[in-house]
Design a protein around this motif. Structure first.
Motif, PDB file in Angstrom:
ATOM      1  N   ARG A  85      -2.215   9.844  16.552  1.00 17.51           N
ATOM      2  CA  ARG A  85      -1.764   9.224  15.451  1.00 17.51           C
ATOM      3  C   ARG A  85      -2.566   8.002  14.938  1.00 17.51           C
ATOM      4  O   ARG A  85      -2.251   7.218  13.971  1.00 17.51           O
ATOM      5  CB  ARG A  85      -0.619   8.593  15.659  1.00 17.51           C
ATOM      6  N   LYS A  86      -3.977   7.857  15.420  1.00 20.05           N
ATOM      7  CA  LYS A  86      -4.921   6.738  14.809  1.00 20.05           C
ATOM      8  C   LYS A  86      -6.292   7.585  14.370  1.00 20.05           C
ATOM      9  O   LYS A  86      -7.118   6.755  14.359  1.00 20.05           O
ATOM     10  CB  LYS A  86      -5.406   6.008  16.128  1.00 20.05           C
ATOM     11  N   THR A  87      -6.170   8.846  13.971  1.00 22.02           N
ATOM     12  CA  THR A  87      -7.486   9.402  13.376  1.00 22.02           C
ATOM     13  C   THR A  87      -7.562   9.484  12.123  1.00 22.02           C
ATOM     14  O   THR A  87      -8.378   9.452  11.509  1.00 22.02           O
ATOM     15  CB  THR A  87      -7.758  10.911  14.160  1.00 22.02           C
ATOM     16  N   ALA A  88      -6.271   9.916  11.395  1.00 26.73           N
ATOM     17  CA  ALA A  88      -6.439   9.815   9.920  1.00 26.73           C
ATOM     18  C   ALA A  88      -5.495   8.429   9.368  1.00 26.73           C
ATOM     19  O   ALA A  88      -4.643   7.942  10.194  1.00 26.73           O
ATOM     20  CB  ALA A  88      -5.447  10.916   9.442  1.00 26.73           C
ATOM     21  N   ALA A  89      -6.040   8.062   8.258  1.00 29.08           N
ATOM     22  CA  ALA A  89      -5.478   6.923   7.630  1.00 29.08           C
ATOM     23  C   ALA A  89      -5.669   6.747   6.217  1.00 29.08           C
ATOM     24  O   ALA A  89      -6.378   7.594   5.750  1.00 29.08           O
ATOM     25  CB  ALA A  89      -6.303   5.807   8.269  1.00 29.08           C
ATOM     26  N   LEU A  90      -5.019   5.954   5.676  1.00 28.62           N
ATOM     27  CA  LEU A  90      -4.869   5.782   4.103  1.00 28.62           C
ATOM     28  C   LEU A  90      -6.187   4.423   4.313  1.00 28.62           C
ATOM     29  O   LEU A  90      -5.748   3.375   4.742  1.00 28.62           O
ATOM     30  CB  LEU A  90      -3.645   5.413   3.551  1.00 28.62           C
ATOM     31  N   LEU A  91      -7.301   4.561   3.482  1.00 29.10           N
ATOM     32  CA  LEU A  91      -7.972   3.610   3.409  1.00 29.10           C
ATOM     33  C   LEU A  91      -7.960   2.743   1.839  1.00 29.10           C
ATOM     34  O   LEU A  91      -8.156   3.632   1.019  1.00 29.10           O
ATOM     35  CB  LEU A  91      -9.363   4.000   3.772  1.00 29.10           C
ATOM     36  N   VAL A  92      -7.571   1.688   1.715  1.00 26.61           N
ATOM     37  CA  VAL A  92      -7.508   1.160   0.476  1.00 26.61           C
ATOM     38  C   VAL A  92      -8.317  -0.152   0.210  1.00 26.61           C
ATOM     39  O   VAL A  92      -9.010  -0.617   1.139  1.00 26.61           O
ATOM     40  CB  VAL A  92      -5.911   0.367   0.516  1.00 26.61           C
ATOM     41  N   ARG A  93      -8.666  -0.317  -1.114  1.00 24.17           N
ATOM     42  CA  ARG A  93      -9.590  -1.305  -1.499  1.00 24.17           C
ATOM     43  C   ARG A  93      -8.832  -2.784  -1.560  1.00 24.17           C
ATOM     44  O   ARG A  93      -8.194  -2.946  -2.484  1.00 24.17           O
ATOM     45  CB  ARG A  93     -10.234  -1.201  -3.014  1.00 24.17           C
ATOM     46  N   ALA A  94      -8.937  -3.541  -0.352  1.00 22.49           N
ATOM     47  CA  ALA A  94      -8.417  -4.792  -0.254  1.00 22.49           C
ATOM     48  C   ALA A  94      -8.843  -5.603  -1.150  1.00 22.49           C
ATOM     49  O   ALA A  94      -8.265  -6.649  -1.853  1.00 22.49           O
ATOM     50  CB  ALA A  94      -8.851  -5.290   1.254  1.00 22.49           C
ATOM     51  N   ASP A  95      -9.996  -5.504  -1.888  1.00 26.02           N
ATOM     52  CA  ASP A  95     -10.950  -6.138  -2.631  1.00 26.02           C
ATOM     53  C   ASP A  95     -10.248  -6.151  -4.205  1.00 26.02           C
ATOM     54  O   ASP A  95     -10.493  -7.132  -5.065  1.00 26.02           O
ATOM     55  CB  ASP A  95     -12.206  -6.334  -2.851  1.00 26.02           C
ATOM     56  N   ARG A  96      -9.422  -5.055  -4.423  1.00 28.72           N
ATOM     57  CA  ARG A  96      -8.492  -4.960  -5.402  1.00 28.72           C
ATOM     58  C   ARG A  96      -7.162  -5.212  -5.207  1.00 28.72           C
ATOM     59  O   ARG A  96      -6.184  -4.948  -6.040  1.00 28.72           O
ATOM     60  CB  ARG A  96      -8.493  -3.464  -5.985  1.00 28.72           C
ATOM     61  N   GLY A  97      -6.802  -5.991  -4.368  1.00 29.64           N
ATOM     62  CA  GLY A  97      -5.333  -6.635  -4.202  1.00 29.64           C
ATOM     63  C   GLY A  97      -4.658  -5.493  -3.306  1.00 29.64           C
ATOM     64  O   GLY A  97      -3.318  -5.641  -3.553  1.00 29.64           O
ATOM     65  N   MET A  98      -4.980  -4.684  -2.656  1.00 27.96           N
ATOM     66  CA  MET A  98      -4.251  -3.523  -2.044  1.00 27.96           C
ATOM     67  C   MET A  98      -4.107  -3.915  -0.646  1.00 27.96           C
ATOM     68  O   MET A  98      -5.053  -4.207   0.074  1.00 27.96           O
ATOM     69  CB  MET A  98      -4.667  -2.175  -2.228  1.00 27.96           C
ATOM     70  N   ARG A  99      -2.867  -4.045  -0.088  1.00 27.00           N
ATOM     71  CA  ARG A  99      -2.601  -4.267   1.354  1.00 27.00           C
ATOM     72  C   ARG A  99      -1.682  -3.544   1.860  1.00 27.00           C
ATOM     73  O   ARG A  99      -1.730  -3.392   3.259  1.00 27.00           O
ATOM     74  CB  ARG A  99      -1.828  -5.829   1.292  1.00 27.00           C
ATOM     75  N   THR A 100      -1.109  -2.820   1.209  1.00 26.14           N
ATOM     76  CA  THR A 100       0.212  -1.731   1.853  1.00 26.14           C
ATOM     77  C   THR A 100       0.313  -0.488   1.148  1.00 26.14           C
ATOM     78  O   THR A 100      -0.457  -0.527  -0.019  1.00 26.14           O
ATOM     79  CB  THR A 100       1.473  -2.332   2.015  1.00 26.14           C
ATOM     80  N   ALA A 101       0.745   0.441   1.628  1.00 29.89           N
ATOM     81  CA  ALA A 101       0.912   1.905   0.874  1.00 29.89           C
ATOM     82  C   ALA A 101       1.638   1.579  -0.333  1.00 29.89           C
ATOM     83  O   ALA A 101       1.646   2.458  -1.318  1.00 29.89           O
ATOM     84  CB  ALA A 101       1.586   2.654   1.815  1.00 29.89           C
ATOM     85  N   ALA A 102       2.538   0.599  -0.498  1.00 29.47           N
ATOM     86  CA  ALA A 102       3.272   0.233  -1.633  1.00 29.47           C
ATOM     87  C   ALA A 102       2.614  -0.002  -2.844  1.00 29.47           C
ATOM     88  O   ALA A 102       2.960   0.150  -4.123  1.00 29.47           O
ATOM     89  CB  ALA A 102       4.541  -0.714  -1.314  1.00 29.47           C
ATOM     90  N   ASP A 103       1.192  -0.350  -2.659  1.00 32.05           N
ATOM     91  CA  ASP A 103       0.486  -0.726  -3.606  1.00 32.05           C
ATOM     92  C   ASP A 103      -0.441   0.244  -4.293  1.00 32.05           C
ATOM     93  O   ASP A 103      -1.260   0.165  -5.249  1.00 32.05           O
ATOM     94  CB  ASP A 103      -0.714  -1.892  -3.149  1.00 32.05           C
ATOM     95  N   LEU A 104       0.095   1.673  -3.988  1.00 30.74           N
ATOM     96  CA  LEU A 104      -0.536   2.664  -4.314  1.00 30.74           C
ATOM     97  C   LEU A 104      -0.015   3.191  -5.989  1.00 30.74           C
ATOM     98  O   LEU A 104      -0.919   3.637  -6.623  1.00 30.74           O
ATOM     99  CB  LEU A 104      -0.295   4.077  -3.536  1.00 30.74           C
ATOM    100  N   ARG A 105       0.908   2.658  -6.169  1.00 21.93           N
ATOM    101  CA  ARG A 105       1.652   3.080  -7.553  1.00 21.93           C
ATOM    102  C   ARG A 105       0.536   2.486  -8.641  1.00 21.93           C
ATOM    103  O   ARG A 105      -0.006   1.451  -8.622  1.00 21.93           O
ATOM    104  CB  ARG A 105       2.863   2.288  -7.677  1.00 21.93           C
ATOM    105  N   GLY A 106       0.240   3.375  -9.611  1.00 17.79           N
ATOM    106  CA  GLY A 106      -0.631   3.411 -10.625  1.00 17.79           C
ATOM    107  C   GLY A 106      -2.248   3.338 -10.362  1.00 17.79           C
ATOM    108  O   GLY A 106      -2.986   2.910 -11.088  1.00 17.79           O
TER     109      GLY A 106
END
Length: 303
Positions: A85-106
């Motif tokens: 459960r620790k091999t695949a992940a969602l990698l988000v751009r924190a420098d664009r204000g993304m912190r959680t999966a809920a921030d994916l919209r748009g």
């Protein structure tokens, strides 16, 4: 014991680690197997080598296996060889204000179609209540996916190790990794054509016996095993410390695999990736006999 030949198509990923350790420890020849490996970036490429007759067996994630069955390919699983459960992940751009999966919209999200990274992304969006039209999903080749994330072409990606660790090292605090461990298990399967498996039981038993010994070695000598896997995938050993778990490299055929295959089939139908109406009976696409001969305690399928 006369040595037997076998050709294995192998993706160069951390999840293939047991094979790299077994090679380094010379465990395949110790079990009477002359193993020739073909290296690929993706499991679906390794599976294609088997389907096209260029390799005897392949290591592949469950999603490409499901899609191959839907196309009518007569392939089967002899064992799971990795689950984490620790091999695949969602990698988000924190420098664009993304912190959680809920921030994916748009947002613009990159993935690799036809792999478990695509399935993982869709499960994550569904869990967050984000509809497909609310995001822009882009299909990339693996190398291009990493470049797109580094260059800021996308806001997030779904990817796996070791690429995930490389990006985290390169981008530092600009990114954040979200594993969403309750949603997804990253599996690698050992698969082959049904006719090959049924007619080459000895070769496959020897392969599984070598892998069983390998996992015990990895449990006993985790630091050495981690160093071997890191070298094989081109990653500094210290970067693997956050996700390398020897227990993940066990052999098994269990009920959770069947449930995962069923769920991914339904997902592929909903996404119109496949058009088959019926969900296959995946018991017909398991060949437990070699594992039963080598490690019967690893089988917990309900028939």
């Amino acid at each position: 014991m006369a040595p037997l030949p076998l050709t294995l198509a192998l993706p160069v990923q951390a999840a293939s680690g047991a094979f790299f350790v077994a090679e380094q420890r010379q465990l395949f020849p110790q079990h009477g197997l002359v193993l020739q490996t073909q290296r690929y970036a993706l499991g679906k490429q390794a599976l294609a080598a088997v389907i096209e007759g260029r390799a005897d067996m392949a290591v592949v994630a469950d999603t490409p296996f499901v899609l191959a069955i839907a196309k009518g390919n007569q392939v089967a699983v002899v064992s799971t060889v990795f689950g984490s459960r620790k091999t695949a992940a969602l990698l988000v751009r924190a420098d664009r204000g993304m912190r959680t999966a809920a921030d994916l919209r748009g947002r613009r999200i990159g993935t690799v179609f036809g792999t478990n990274a695509q399935y993982f992304l869709d499960k994550l969006l569904e869990h967050q209540g984000i509809a497909a039209h609310e995001v822009s999903i882009v299909d990339y080749a693996p190398a291009a996916l990493l470049t797109a994330m580094r260059d800021g072409e996308v806001d997030a990606i779904t990817t796996w190790q070791p690429e995930l660790a490389r990006l985290q090292q390169a981008l530092g605090k600009k990114v954040a990794a979200l594993f969403e461990q309750d949603l997804f298990v990253y599996r690698f399967l050992l698969v082959g054509k049904v006719e090959f498996i049924d007619s080459h039981q000895q070769e496959i038993q020897r392969l599984l016996a070598a892998l069983a010994d390998t996992q015990q070695y990895m449990l006993d000598q985790p630091l050495d095993a981690r160093q071997t896997v890191a070298a094989a995938v081109g990653l500094p050993p210290e970067l693997m410390s956050s996700f390398f778990e020897p227990v993940d490299y066990g052999l098994s055929l269990d009920q959770s695999l069947l449930l995962a295959l069923d769920d991914q089939t339904r997902w592929a139908r909903q996404r119109q990736i496949i058009t088959n109406r019926a969900v296959p009976n995946y018991l017909d696409y398991l060949r437990p006999q070699p594992l039963q001969a080598v490690l019967p305690s690893a089988i917990s399928i309900i028939r």
